[in-house]
Write an enzyme that holds these catalytic residues in place. Sequence first.
Site, PDB file in Angstrom:
ATOM      1  N   HIS A   1       0.819  -1.207   0.000  1.00 17.53           N
ATOM      2  CA  HIS A   1       0.000   0.000   0.000  1.00 17.53           C
ATOM      3  C   HIS A   1       0.858   1.263   0.000  1.00 17.53           C
ATOM      4  CE1 HIS A   1      -3.751  -2.341   1.627  1.00 17.53           C
ATOM      5  NE2 HIS A   1      -3.471  -2.608   0.371  1.00 17.53           N
TER       6      HIS A   1
ATOM      7  N   ASN B   1      -5.470 -13.754  14.094  1.00 19.82           N
ATOM      8  CA  ASN B   1      -6.275 -12.561  14.387  1.00 19.82           C
ATOM      9  C   ASN B   1      -7.004 -12.835  15.694  1.00 19.82           C
ATOM     10  OD1 ASN B   1      -8.220 -10.316  14.161  1.00 19.82           O
ATOM     11  ND2 ASN B   1      -7.664 -10.292  11.995  1.00 19.82           N
TER      12      ASN B   1
END
Length: 271
Positions: free
Chosen positions: A126, A236
């Site tokens: 990104h 997660n």
Amino acid sequence: MEALKDVIQEALNIKKRNKVTFLTGAGISSASGIPTYRGTDGIWIKGSKHYKPESFGTFEHFSKNADEVWQYTFFRKKMFAEANPNEAHYKLVRLEELLKDRFNVITQNIDNLHQRSGLQNVYEIHGNLREMRCASECTKDIYEIPKSIPLKEIDEDLTYEESKLLVCPECGDHTRPNILWFDEFYNERIFKLHTTLKIAKNSGLLIILGSSGATNLPNRLVQQTLQYGGHVIDVNLEDNGFTNNFSDKKRFHSYRGTALDFLNLFESILT
Ligand SMILES: [Zn+2]
């Protein structure tokens, strides 16, 4: 847990397509005190303006509000500069030393904490906030964001002289941060689209650390590893976009806990 250990052990022993790749997202930096912007908070700009990241973080918004976006960029750089890599970042450096050429990190983060921890093999899909480029794309050149511009508080404007340093030297248009905005597309030149897909293809193990699976390329990377016979472990605290998309696949595994707990487990299997 034993089944997961077997998966890791098996992936570490294979000879072909044996890369071990970590895909990191905002969750790995939250222990460094960097907010994720997903969920309820949104982005607050000086003057009490409130945006959703999906509308603020766009080229369209930048094209109408370049000064505001640059001011916010220097505030964000300040927040990143004041944060420090945490134990999970440093554990990845240790794993890179152990796994050498087999090891890769692909990160969605633009906070620079992997680089500051000393990690070598990291792909920033990104982009990053160290660099800028011409907003009109008149040249492919990438420039360093001038270090002479001091980082800003949330309510502190850029001066006229500072703004003048954020202009393309070729065409005189604005420069822009060298990051991916929500209304833009991945490519190889800046975001290493093909390179990272190839890494995912050659990964026997792709481990997701603290990403919610909300963006396109991370999902394609997971898809790619699974398609070519590799295993994927989603680390997660809770179920997320990856769970929704891949939990029916037999080589997709979930680990519910912190990145650091998982990395300690992984290291204990590796050594
Ligand atoms: Zn230009």
